[in-house]
Design a protein around this motif. Structure first.
Motif, short mmCIF file in Angstrom:
data_model
loop_
_atom_site.label_atom_id
_atom_site.label_comp_id
_atom_site.label_asym_id
_atom_site.label_seq_id
_atom_site.Cartn_x
_atom_site.Cartn_y
_atom_site.Cartn_z
N TYR A 30 42.20 40.17 38.38
CA TYR A 30 41.33 39.23 39.10
C TYR A 30 41.75 37.77 38.85
O TYR A 30 40.91 36.87 38.96
CB TYR A 30 39.87 39.43 38.66
CG TYR A 30 39.22 40.66 39.26
CD1 TYR A 30 38.71 40.63 40.56
CD2 TYR A 30 39.13 41.84 38.54
CE1 TYR A 30 38.12 41.75 41.12
CE2 TYR A 30 38.54 42.97 39.09
CZ TYR A 30 38.03 42.91 40.38
OH TYR A 30 37.45 44.03 40.94
N TYR A 32 42.74 34.05 39.03
CA TYR A 32 42.58 32.99 40.04
C TYR A 32 43.96 32.44 40.41
O TYR A 32 44.90 32.52 39.61
CB TYR A 32 41.76 31.84 39.46
CG TYR A 32 40.25 31.99 39.56
CD1 TYR A 32 39.56 31.49 40.65
CD2 TYR A 32 39.53 32.62 38.55
CE1 TYR A 32 38.18 31.61 40.74
CE2 TYR A 32 38.15 32.74 38.63
CZ TYR A 32 37.48 32.23 39.73
OH TYR A 32 36.12 32.36 39.82
N ARG A 35 45.63 26.44 39.10
CA ARG A 35 44.72 25.30 39.23
C ARG A 35 45.24 24.24 40.21
O ARG A 35 44.47 23.61 40.94
CB ARG A 35 44.56 24.62 37.86
CG ARG A 35 43.24 24.85 37.26
CD ARG A 35 43.15 24.30 35.86
NE ARG A 35 42.38 25.25 35.08
CZ ARG A 35 41.07 25.42 35.20
NH1 ARG A 35 40.37 24.69 36.02
NH2 ARG A 35 40.45 26.33 34.48
N TYR A 40 38.86 26.87 44.08
CA TYR A 40 38.91 28.21 44.69
C TYR A 40 37.56 28.86 44.45
O TYR A 40 37.12 29.01 43.31
CB TYR A 40 40.03 29.01 44.02
CG TYR A 40 40.30 30.35 44.65
CD1 TYR A 40 41.19 30.49 45.71
CD2 TYR A 40 39.67 31.50 44.17
CE1 TYR A 40 41.45 31.73 46.28
CE2 TYR A 40 39.92 32.74 44.73
CZ TYR A 40 40.82 32.85 45.79
OH TYR A 40 41.08 34.08 46.34
N ARG A 42 35.20 32.03 44.68
CA ARG A 42 35.12 33.49 44.75
C ARG A 42 33.64 33.87 44.65
O ARG A 42 32.90 33.26 43.89
CB ARG A 42 35.90 34.03 43.56
CG ARG A 42 35.51 35.41 43.10
CD ARG A 42 36.23 35.75 41.80
NE ARG A 42 37.64 36.03 42.03
CZ ARG A 42 38.55 36.10 41.04
NH1 ARG A 42 38.21 35.85 39.79
NH2 ARG A 42 39.80 36.39 41.31
N ALA A 78 35.87 32.18 35.01
CA ALA A 78 35.37 31.07 35.82
C ALA A 78 35.13 29.80 35.00
O ALA A 78 34.81 29.87 33.82
CB ALA A 78 34.07 31.48 36.52
N ARG A 188 37.77 26.72 39.21
CA ARG A 188 37.58 28.18 39.32
C ARG A 188 36.10 28.45 39.48
O ARG A 188 35.35 28.47 38.49
CB ARG A 188 38.17 28.87 38.09
CG ARG A 188 39.66 28.62 38.05
CD ARG A 188 40.36 29.24 36.90
NE ARG A 188 41.78 28.92 37.04
CZ ARG A 188 42.68 29.08 36.11
NH1 ARG A 188 42.33 29.59 34.96
NH2 ARG A 188 43.94 28.77 36.33
N GLU A 209 37.18 34.01 48.64
CA GLU A 209 37.36 35.40 48.22
C GLU A 209 36.00 36.07 48.04
O GLU A 209 35.04 35.43 47.59
CB GLU A 209 38.11 35.41 46.88
CG GLU A 209 38.28 36.79 46.28
CD GLU A 209 39.10 36.76 44.99
OE1 GLU A 209 40.03 35.95 44.86
OE2 GLU A 209 38.78 37.56 44.09
#
Ligand SMILES: NC(=O)c1ccc[n+]([C@@H]2O[C@H](COP(=O)([O-])OP(=O)(O)OC[C@H]3O[C@@H](n4cnc5c(N)ncnc54)[C@H](OP(=O)(O)O)[C@@H]3O)[C@@H](O)[C@H]2O)c1
Length: 257
Positions: A30, A32, A35, A40, A42, A78, A188, A209
């Protein structure tokens, strides 16, 4: 846990399955994007086989041990976790925990030991004395609009929350949320719903995502789907990045085409 898509080579399947059974191995599945590619977003949601986003009023009855492992790993990757106020109230959100297995990795990445929680609210009818606001290791963020009630904003700040104004009216604008978080070094982003706020982010075209757990349960009834709000017009195409399986639960990962 098994990877069922992309289909692994036969000799790879056992090795990948073993790796997925460890927190750091699951984290690899998973990862990411870098950076430097910018923020991004999700989302991680669970739905029943017939599309319900809750059973008996909560998401827990749709979940499983493996789903909670994925949930925990996505959190551990995250910078910040976005959540709608109703979900935070209903599910009794608390500060995210720092996990020893991810300590070195987060430190090397310049992340705080645990991700911050960011609550999205208009009315700010929240318990600012609760641990989520009063005792987090990383300050909890409160995402709201410029027209949010003043007295509640003052209470939030006094409790230690970081107020982020991300909209001109009383509510937030999803694209501005992403920009404001990025400006604070959060790239993230993990959205944990609920359906009413997530629909707005999808409709605004800022959802990169979707990690959707398909729970092997039929619930019937009239529960909302994982998005319950403005439509995505025209419908947006997402492509599967991976599908994992354990105990009849499918862990799908779709990225924006
Ligand atoms: N299946 C899953 O994966 C999953 C995930 C999460 C939650 N859930 C379930 O979903 C239910 C809760 O979801 P929900 O859809 O009712 O609520 P929600 O999306 O979690 O939160 C709705 C609240 O967010 C705030 N809000 C909405 N739009 C806003 C905007 N533009 N700007 C600022 N604030 C805004 C408002 O808060 P204020 O009222 O404070 O103004 C609103 O009442 C629960 O049953 C929970 O268990 C399921």
């Amino acid at each position: 846990m098994l990877r069922i898509y992309p289909v692994p080579e036969e000799e790879e399947a056992a090795r990948q399955g073993e790796a997925l059974d460890t927190p750091l191995g699951l984290a690899e599945a998973y990862a990411y994007p870098p950076r430097e590619a910018g923020p991004y977003l999700r989302a991680n949601m669970v739905g029943s086989l017939d599309g319900a986003a809750r059973a008996e009023g909560r998401s827990a009855p749709l979940s499983s041990d493996a789903d909670m492992r994925v949930f925990g790993v996505l959190r551990a990757l995250a910078d910040v976790i976005l959540v709608g106020a109703e979900t935070a109230r209903h599910e009794g959100y608390r500060p995210a925990k720092a996990r020893a297995a991810f300590a070195a990795r987060r430190a090397a990445d310049g992340q705080s030991p645990a991700p911050a929680i960011a609550v999205i609210s208009r009315r700010l009818d929240l318990d600012f004395d609760a641990p989520l606001f009063a005792a987090p290791s990383v300050p909890t963020l409160l995402l709201t609009g410029a027209g949010a009630p003043r007295a509640a904003l003052d209470r939030a700040r006094a409790a230690g929350a970081e107020v982020v104004i991300a909209g001109e009216g009383d509510g937030v604008e999803p694209a501005r949320v992403v920009r404001e978080l990025a400006a604070r070094g959060h790239a993230r982003l993990l959205h944990e719903g609920g359906p009413r706020v997530l629909a707005q982010f999808a409709a605004a075209g800022v959802l990169d995502e979707l990690c959707l757990t398909v729970s092997p349960l039929l619930t019937g009834g009239d529960a909302p789907r994982i998005m319950n709000g403005p439509g995505v017009t025209p419908p947006a195409r997402y492509v599967p990045r991976s599908v994992l399986e354990e105990d009849g639960f499918l862990f799908t990962r779709y990225v924006r085409a």
